[in-house]
Design a protein around this motif. Sequence first.
Motif, short mmCIF file in Angstrom:
data_model
loop_
_atom_site.label_atom_id
_atom_site.label_comp_id
_atom_site.label_asym_id
_atom_site.label_seq_id
_atom_site.Cartn_x
_atom_site.Cartn_y
_atom_site.Cartn_z
N LEU A 169 0.83 -1.21 0.00
CA LEU A 169 0.00 0.00 0.00
C LEU A 169 0.86 1.26 0.00
N ILE A 170 1.94 1.25 0.80
CA ILE A 170 2.83 2.40 0.88
C ILE A 170 3.56 2.60 -0.45
N THR A 171 3.99 1.50 -1.05
CA THR A 171 4.65 1.59 -2.36
C THR A 171 3.71 2.22 -3.38
N SER A 172 2.47 1.75 -3.39
CA SER A 172 1.49 2.25 -4.36
C SER A 172 1.18 3.73 -4.14
N GLU A 173 1.04 4.14 -2.89
CA GLU A 173 0.64 5.52 -2.58
C GLU A 173 1.78 6.51 -2.76
N THR A 174 2.99 6.14 -2.31
CA THR A 174 4.10 7.09 -2.31
C THR A 174 5.00 6.96 -3.54
N GLY A 175 4.93 5.80 -4.21
CA GLY A 175 5.84 5.57 -5.33
C GLY A 175 7.23 5.16 -4.89
N ILE A 176 7.42 4.98 -3.58
CA ILE A 176 8.71 4.58 -3.03
C ILE A 176 8.67 3.09 -2.72
N LYS A 177 9.55 2.31 -3.30
CA LYS A 177 9.58 0.87 -3.09
C LYS A 177 9.75 0.58 -1.60
N THR A 178 8.76 -0.08 -1.01
CA THR A 178 8.77 -0.37 0.42
C THR A 178 8.78 -1.88 0.62
N THR A 179 9.67 -2.34 1.49
CA THR A 179 9.82 -3.77 1.74
C THR A 179 9.59 -4.07 3.21
N ALA A 180 8.77 -5.10 3.49
CA ALA A 180 8.53 -5.55 4.86
C ALA A 180 9.62 -6.53 5.26
N GLU A 181 10.19 -6.30 6.44
CA GLU A 181 11.30 -7.13 6.91
C GLU A 181 10.93 -7.89 8.18
N VAL A 182 11.38 -9.14 8.29
CA VAL A 182 11.24 -9.91 9.52
C VAL A 182 12.14 -9.28 10.59
N GLU A 237 6.05 14.90 3.37
CA GLU A 237 5.30 14.34 2.24
C GLU A 237 5.26 12.81 2.32
N VAL A 238 6.36 12.19 2.76
CA VAL A 238 6.42 10.73 2.87
C VAL A 238 5.55 10.24 4.03
N ALA A 239 5.65 10.91 5.18
CA ALA A 239 4.83 10.52 6.33
C ALA A 239 3.34 10.67 6.02
N TYR A 240 3.00 11.73 5.31
CA TYR A 240 1.62 11.94 4.87
C TYR A 240 1.17 10.77 4.00
N GLY A 241 2.02 10.37 3.05
CA GLY A 241 1.69 9.28 2.14
C GLY A 241 1.53 7.95 2.86
N GLY A 291 0.67 8.29 23.07
CA GLY A 291 1.60 8.64 24.14
C GLY A 291 2.89 9.32 23.70
N ILE A 292 3.11 9.46 22.38
CA ILE A 292 4.26 10.22 21.88
C ILE A 292 3.75 11.16 20.79
N ASP A 293 4.60 12.09 20.35
CA ASP A 293 4.19 13.05 19.32
C ASP A 293 3.90 12.35 17.99
N VAL A 294 3.03 12.97 17.23
CA VAL A 294 2.70 12.47 15.89
C VAL A 294 3.54 13.23 14.86
N HIS A 295 4.02 12.54 13.85
CA HIS A 295 4.81 13.19 12.81
C HIS A 295 3.96 14.28 12.15
N PRO A 296 4.53 15.46 11.90
CA PRO A 296 3.76 16.56 11.29
C PRO A 296 3.07 16.17 9.98
N GLY A 297 3.71 15.34 9.17
CA GLY A 297 3.11 14.92 7.90
C GLY A 297 1.88 14.06 8.12
N ALA A 298 1.95 13.12 9.07
CA ALA A 298 0.80 12.28 9.39
C ALA A 298 -0.30 13.11 10.03
N LYS A 299 0.11 14.04 10.90
CA LYS A 299 -0.86 14.92 11.56
C LYS A 299 -1.65 15.72 10.54
#
Length: 310
Positions: free
Chosen positions: A51-64, A263-267, A297-305
């Motif tokens: 989903l992140i790859t599709s939305e942001t255009g940045i290749k995202t890989t899930a790691e164990v 922009e990335v956090a927003y995406g 319990g911690i601050d939210v990233h400005p982009g996500a906010k």
Amino acid sequence: MLLGACGGNESSSGGSTEGDQNKSADIKFLSLVTGSTQGTYYALGGTFAELITSETGIKTTAEVSQASTANINALKAGDAEIAFVQTDIAYYAKNGQLMFEGEPMEDLVAIGALYPETVQLVTTAKSGIKSFEDLKGKKVSVGAPGSGTYANAEQLLEVHGLTMDDIQPQNLDFGESVDSLQTGQIDAAFITAGYPTAAVESLGAQADVVIIPVDPEKAKALIEKYPYYTEDVIPKGTYGLSEDVPTVSVLAMLAVKKDLPDEVAYGIAKAIYENTDKIGHAKAAFIKKETALDGIGIDVHPGAKKYFEE
């Protein structure tokens, strides 16, 4: 582990600036650290990465990974850009407490909360264990030292008048715990994860699963001392349980470093919270924009906010 080439950890901190926008274009890869292959983080991670790859255009890989504490350390070291983490562990990291004593991660920020992570004390009918008090002298998997599961185990033992010295603690991951329960090498295991947890489901195919209940009074005492917990219930039918089992939970969340471009956090936020219908897991029902900022319990990233404010 794949590393982010020119990851967000190289960006300057701060709000939405032209520099942030330009640096977001330089990011070619994002690494999302999850958990063990039999845990909920990993089960969700692949879909999140797509989903992140599709939305942001940045290749995202899930790691164990070894989950919460290890994921915080990966963010710190710049070995990952996005991390699944328990809200209690994020709080400790931000404030330099417990496993992060004296080493606060001041630039740790949230994308948003996801779903309840239930603390499950798992055993089998064959063990004869029916209460926390029955754990005395028994071999109990408590997760790796410094892990989120270990902290949960320690705190639940505490509220029941026990310590790690009262049991024979075994430092196993979820998969190892289940294997050891099946073979009788251990008697019980603490597993903190969203139910239904794949590891526990696999155990249910081999044995009669028992989840040890947390008495509501004990839960209230726990919450009074550690307010990031909340009361929870594992419903009957889960793992073949014949009745509801009261317990407690913390929250799962996504965390990043503050210098990840806005922009990335927003995406990332948009990718997850606007596509829950594409997440093929029972926990998707809990992932909502309306509750994404609850209990973090911690601050939210400005982009996500910015995404949530819109």
